[in-house]
Scaffold this active site. Sequence first.
Site, PDB file in Angstrom:
ATOM      1  N   ARG A  98     -49.298 -80.240   1.701  1.00 48.28           N
ATOM      2  CA  ARG A  98     -48.680 -79.018   1.190  1.00 48.28           C
ATOM      3  C   ARG A  98     -49.311 -77.802   1.866  1.00 48.28           C
ATOM      4  NH1 ARG A  98     -44.348 -77.084  -1.629  1.00 48.28           N
ATOM      5  NH2 ARG A  98     -44.831 -75.847  -3.465  1.00 48.28           N
ATOM      6  N   THR A 395     -35.205 -77.847   1.522  1.00 50.09           N
ATOM      7  CA  THR A 395     -36.138 -78.945   1.784  1.00 50.09           C
ATOM      8  C   THR A 395     -35.358 -80.149   2.332  1.00 50.09           C
ATOM      9  OG1 THR A 395     -37.557 -78.199  -0.018  1.00 50.09           O
ATOM     10  CG2 THR A 395     -37.881 -80.460   0.644  1.00 50.09           C
ATOM     11  N   THR A 413     -40.748 -79.694   3.853  1.00 51.82           N
ATOM     12  CA  THR A 413     -40.002 -78.458   3.630  1.00 51.82           C
ATOM     13  C   THR A 413     -40.594 -77.282   4.378  1.00 51.82           C
ATOM     14  OG1 THR A 413     -39.121 -77.082   1.833  1.00 51.82           O
ATOM     15  CG2 THR A 413     -41.397 -77.767   1.611  1.00 51.82           C
ATOM     16  N   GLU A 415     -39.641 -74.504   2.485  1.00 47.06           N
ATOM     17  CA  GLU A 415     -39.285 -73.821   1.238  1.00 47.06           C
ATOM     18  C   GLU A 415     -37.839 -73.332   1.281  1.00 47.06           C
ATOM     19  OE1 GLU A 415     -38.992 -73.244  -2.203  1.00 47.06           O
ATOM     20  OE2 GLU A 415     -38.833 -71.170  -1.566  1.00 47.06           O
ATOM     21  N   GLU A 434     -43.644 -70.831   1.688  1.00 43.97           N
ATOM     22  CA  GLU A 434     -44.052 -71.669   0.542  1.00 43.97           C
ATOM     23  C   GLU A 434     -44.846 -70.898  -0.502  1.00 43.97           C
ATOM     24  OE1 GLU A 434     -42.639 -74.878  -0.657  1.00 43.97           O
ATOM     25  OE2 GLU A 434     -42.870 -74.951   1.505  1.00 43.97           O
ATOM     26  N   SER A 456     -45.226 -77.531  -6.612  1.00 46.10           N
ATOM     27  CA  SER A 456     -44.014 -78.018  -5.950  1.00 46.10           C
ATOM     28  C   SER A 456     -43.199 -78.841  -6.930  1.00 46.10           C
ATOM     29  CB  SER A 456     -44.422 -78.891  -4.769  1.00 46.10           C
ATOM     30  OG  SER A 456     -43.300 -79.548  -4.224  1.00 46.10           O
ATOM     31  N   SER A 457     -41.953 -79.114  -6.554  1.00 44.59           N
ATOM     32  CA  SER A 457     -41.114 -80.042  -7.320  1.00 44.59           C
ATOM     33  C   SER A 457     -40.806 -81.293  -6.520  1.00 44.59           C
ATOM     34  CB  SER A 457     -39.791 -79.370  -7.679  1.00 44.59           C
ATOM     35  OG  SER A 457     -40.023 -78.235  -8.450  1.00 44.59           O
ATOM     36  N   GLY A 478     -35.512 -77.775  -4.391  1.00 43.83           N
ATOM     37  CA  GLY A 478     -36.373 -76.975  -5.270  1.00 43.83           C
ATOM     38  C   GLY A 478     -36.600 -77.722  -6.572  1.00 43.83           C
TER      39      GLY A 478
HETATM   40  N1  GLY Z   1     -40.464 -75.559  -2.010  1.00 40.06           N
HETATM   41  C1  GLY Z   1     -39.886 -76.601  -2.724  1.00 40.06           C
HETATM   42  C2  GLY Z   1     -40.868 -77.402  -3.487  1.00 40.06           C
HETATM   43  O1  GLY Z   1     -42.015 -77.472  -3.089  1.00 40.06           O
HETATM   44  O2  GLY Z   1     -40.562 -77.971  -4.482  1.00 40.06           O
END
Ligand code: GLY
Length: 579
Positions: A98, A395, A413, A415, A434, A456-457, A478
């Site tokens: 990340r 993403t 991703t 973002e 991000e 994050s998701s 997202g």
């Molecule tokens: N930017 C999308 C996520 O990290 O969930």
Amino acid sequence: MKKDFRPVLATALLLSCFQIYAAPAVSTGHGGAVATVSEQASQAALQILDKGGNAIDAAVAAAATLGVTDPFSCGIGGGGFMLIYSAKDDKVISIDHRETAPAYFTPSVFLADGVALEWEAAVPNGISVGVPGTVLGWQEALTRYGTMNFEQLLAPAIKVADDGFAVSENFNRISKINEKKFARFESAQQLYLTDGKAHAVGSHFSNPDLANTYRLLTQGGAKAFYEGELAKEIVAAVNQPPITEGTQVLSGQMSLNDLKDYEVRLRQPIHSTYRGYDVYGMAPPSSGGIAIAQALNMLETFDLANLPRAEVEHLYLQASRLAFADRNAYVADSEYTDVPTMGLLSKDYAKHRAKLMSGQALSKSEPGDPFVYQEDPSVPLRPASATLSPESLHTTHLAVSDREGNVVAYTFTIEDWGGSGIVVPGRGFLLNNEMTDFDFSAPHPNVAEAFKRPRSSMSPTIVLKDNKPAFTIGSPGGSTIITTVLQTMVNHIDLGMSLSEAIDAPRLSQRNGDTTLVETMLAFPNSEQAKALAAKGHKFAETDQIGAANGIVFNADGTVTAVSESKRHGVGTALVQKQ
Ligand code: GLY
């Protein structure tokens, strides 16, 4: 004025040709398998598998190619989470790469005169850029679990970037959305716009700068990204963005040390069970693994297989809402905040929360109290704001497996579509935004801090049955990633749909908001399904499409079925080795 139908006819002809020759969105066979949203990326993975590479090698080759063909969703300017089932070790591992906040970050970085910036205003700027993790993530995955090197694995992507390809409807659609953002930066404008407009469908697009950047990585490895000339150029692009005349920008203050010090984290995945399956997902800083496990735990308290579909979907929306109430309040980078993971994953907590699910549709819900279910009751946190901060819906996700039984579920991703909009001049890739995944105002567990990773998701998920891979699934989108993965799992496990039916089914996304997001592309709003849910009190908001899932099922007869989208995101490509 007489209408000219020629462009329409030409497009129709192009589309019908495309349909005739379109790569499959579902494939079954005995070999290694791959599913991505890009035909070139899936072909790149297949090529590597055919050369004897394993799933980890093939995932990196596909990811590098996606950086060329789907550059608005992912690339080396961003970060991600890779989940690996290692057949040899019989375990699931996760590699967190990340993006990380630079050293200058403080909780007030997104405040102007004490007031939080609007999310949209924060995105197209140097301050939204986090230290990218993708290149080191690939290197770490390959060093530990791969068999090939960057030279072998980036070759297919370099070829696609050099040779170029015809701009697809989807590429054009996403660039159009970004016209204003790209027009802010000289380098983005030059690469992605023609006279200020998105490149036309069918026009030729190539990216020799990105091909050369990849060549640099084949020679110098990840070090060539995090140190030296390229690192200096990344820092310059963040701190003095290459803006066009008249553009105002919020510059970043990233340092060369921020890049040099970037670290990948190997994390214990989130493990939970659901109706006899072992479900592995991504741990914090992603909220995906916990939220999906928590929702499944609540759903497990109902006999979904014997309920009508509308009732199952109603309960799915209720569970998702409640899981999001907790996710929004408690989950963030666990190196910075005490996430009550054990409480959130507790089956007893799920039973307690699931009592709220029967009856009519819930309205916006308060978080629960998982601390009671923690073994360490000294954790002092109590519910924070349960609001959902804005997040974009982009993403990409890919799935790969190989003949040895290794499986990779990889979501990565930059973002927002088009990230920050800043292309590193002469390097052919976009930098992420991000850092706008942080909450902008404190106090909140997910507030911005130096070296922290924003929540994050992303939810790469690998599901085992009897200690063997059963299926894998993931999606972009997202915070709708969580609902897409959850709903697909419920469709597949509880409603008995094949994985391709489960992916194709209309998506509903409830994230503890006033309304449930539904897809117009799949004609959901006027369907019988919608009416049944409306009768339960659900209110809808419409969007064109939600997510772009990719998965693989490991069938009882020893075959594998790779599945991609057959309708969404311009249609994906699923392939299985033949030889
Ligand atoms: N930017 C999308 C996520 O990290 O969930």
